[in-house]
Design a protein around this motif. Structure first.
Motif, PDB file in Angstrom:
ATOM      1  N   ALA A   7       0.602  -1.463  -0.284  1.00  0.00           N
ATOM      2  CA  ALA A   7      -0.203   0.123  -0.376  1.00  0.00           C
ATOM      3  C   ALA A   7       0.486   1.348  -0.173  1.00  0.00           C
ATOM      4  CB  ALA A   7      -0.782  -0.742   1.386  1.00  0.00           C
ATOM      5  N   ALA A  21      -1.312   3.461  -4.623  1.00  0.00           N
ATOM      6  CA  ALA A  21      -2.883   3.995  -5.423  1.00  0.00           C
ATOM      7  C   ALA A  21      -2.158   5.628  -5.739  1.00  0.00           C
ATOM      8  CB  ALA A  21      -3.582   3.709  -4.469  1.00  0.00           C
ATOM      9  N   ALA A  53      -7.455   0.881  -4.012  1.00  0.00           N
ATOM     10  CA  ALA A  53      -6.527   1.382  -3.051  1.00  0.00           C
ATOM     11  C   ALA A  53      -6.975   0.134  -2.060  1.00  0.00           C
ATOM     12  CB  ALA A  53      -7.129   2.584  -3.219  1.00  0.00           C
ATOM     13  N   SER A  86      -5.199  -2.648   0.625  1.00  0.00           N
ATOM     14  CA  SER A  86      -3.709  -3.583   1.658  1.00  0.00           C
ATOM     15  C   SER A  86      -3.443  -4.433   1.221  1.00  0.00           C
ATOM     16  CB  SER A  86      -3.325  -2.355   3.097  1.00  0.00           C
ATOM     17  OG  SER A  86      -2.359  -3.066   3.354  1.00  0.00           O
ATOM     18  N   CYS A 131      -2.092  -2.606  -2.077  1.00  0.00           N
ATOM     19  CA  CYS A 131      -2.846  -2.376  -3.643  1.00  0.00           C
ATOM     20  C   CYS A 131      -2.305  -2.867  -4.769  1.00  0.00           C
ATOM     21  CB  CYS A 131      -1.911  -0.489  -4.229  1.00  0.00           C
ATOM     22  SG  CYS A 131      -2.692  -0.674  -5.318  1.00  0.00           S
TER      23      CYS A 131
END
Length: 345
Positions: free
Chosen positions: A40, A59, A91, A93, A95
């Motif tokens: 992420a 993202a 977007a 976790s 990504c």
């Protein structure tokens, strides 16, 4: 010892580490897909004026429509496994960046066109105008009748060619083919260290077959089944009804076989009718394999390439076969290529 390497370009960014990559390509679909999974938050190299740029949210750095290249391989022997565009960004976790091949450009392009008759090449030229797509020079000469399109996208028209006219329609990178055969000279991107995402790609023709030895270089082959054309008795009829309500028929296969009928209303070319019947027959009756094998990333291959398969237990099956589709995975657990094997060449 060989080391797995990746080089992924998205927009102006290039990164050499990834959590996971999944890629699917097929001769039976004009939509190539890829899923890129990254943390992420990550540090990503920027290939513009600034040499590097640390980012906090992965993202936020990408957008729909960014160009994508995925290069995978061992050490500096990296191959272009996918080229296309960002389709969607999850977007979460981690990504997940969902990508689509050059069919993505045609999904964004509306078509309003009416033609009593039009050449196939001219129709494809119209729908690809303004895109990066290149038409294959192996597309056949064919006149299409009653090609009326309102409120359609470019991919709707490719779908029409595939489902209503029984054509093979697929991409090889940005190269588009539509017809009753397959491209005879597959091409792949040439890797250049340090190349920027904005620099043009060069391509090479794949001349060598991908060699697979059952029980040795193949990790798993239990889904691979051998089939013979003589085991299936099939007759394919392609029928066109002209303006005077008179049928025109082309046949391929066994005279007393189980019948499959194709009703085609958009071309009356006798040779094209015959090609349509033969193309359908080739999916129902052939000498070759049915199913998939699992191998390492090398040898490099993609749909349309030739696979040279050897089997010490069943030597009669040794030969060269067409690769119908591939699924490529890459990540911490290694790299794998699942190849769907088809007709014997």
């Amino acid at each position: 010892m060989f080391t797995l390497k990746c080089e992924i370009k998205i927009g102006s960014y290039t990164f050499y580490s990834v959590q996971e990559v999944k890629i699917k390509r097929s001769l039976h679909s004009f939509v190539d897909t890829a899923f890129i999974t990254i943390p992420a938050s990550a540090a990503i190299r920027y290939t513009g004026k600034l040499p590097t740029k640390s980012v906090f949210s992965s993202a936020d750095q990408f957008a729909e429509g960014n160009k994508v290249e995925i290069w995978l391989g061992y050490d500096d022997d990296r191959q272009l496994e996918f080229e296309g565009f960002v389709k969607r960004i999850n977007a979460a976790s981690p990504c997940v960046i969902e990508c689509e091949g050059y069919s993505w450009q045609l999904q964004q392009k509306g078509v309003l066109d009416s033609n009593k008759t039009i050449e196939l090449k001219k129709l494809l030229t119209k729908i690809t105008e303004g895109t990066d797509i290149i038409l294959s020079d192996e597309i056949p000469d064919l006149n299409l009748n009653q090609a009326y399109f309102t409120g359609k996208t470019g991919t709707d028209i490719l779908d029409w060619l595939k489902k209503d006219l029984y054509m093979n329609v697929y991409f090889e990178g940005k190269l588009l083919y539509a017809g009753f055969d397959h491209m005879q000279s597959p091409k792949a991107g040439v890797y250049a260290r340090g190349r920027k995402a904005t620099d043009p790609l060069s391509y090479r023709t794949i001349e060598n077959n991908a060699s697979y030895k059952i029980g040795d270089t193949v990790i798993k082959d239990d889904e691979l089944k051998f089939r013979k054309a003589s085991d299936a008795q099939v007759l394919v009829k392609a029928i066109y009804i002209d303006k005077k309500n008179q049928p025109h028929t082309a046949e391929a296969g066994d005279a007393n076989g189980a019948e499959t009928t194709l009703h085609i209303s958009h071309f009356e070319d006798r040779k094209a009718l015959q090609k349509a019947a033969e193309n359908k027959l080739s999916t129902l009756k052939y000498d070759g394999y049915e199913g998939k094998l699992i191998a390492f990333l090398q040898p490099f291959a993609f749909p349309g390439c030739k696979a040279k398969i050897s089997d010490d237990k069943f030597t009669a099956r040794n030969g060269t076969y067409r690769i119908e589709s591939t699924e490529v995975t890459f990540g911490a657990s290694g790299g794998r290529r699942i190849a769907e094997i088809g007709i014997k060449i």
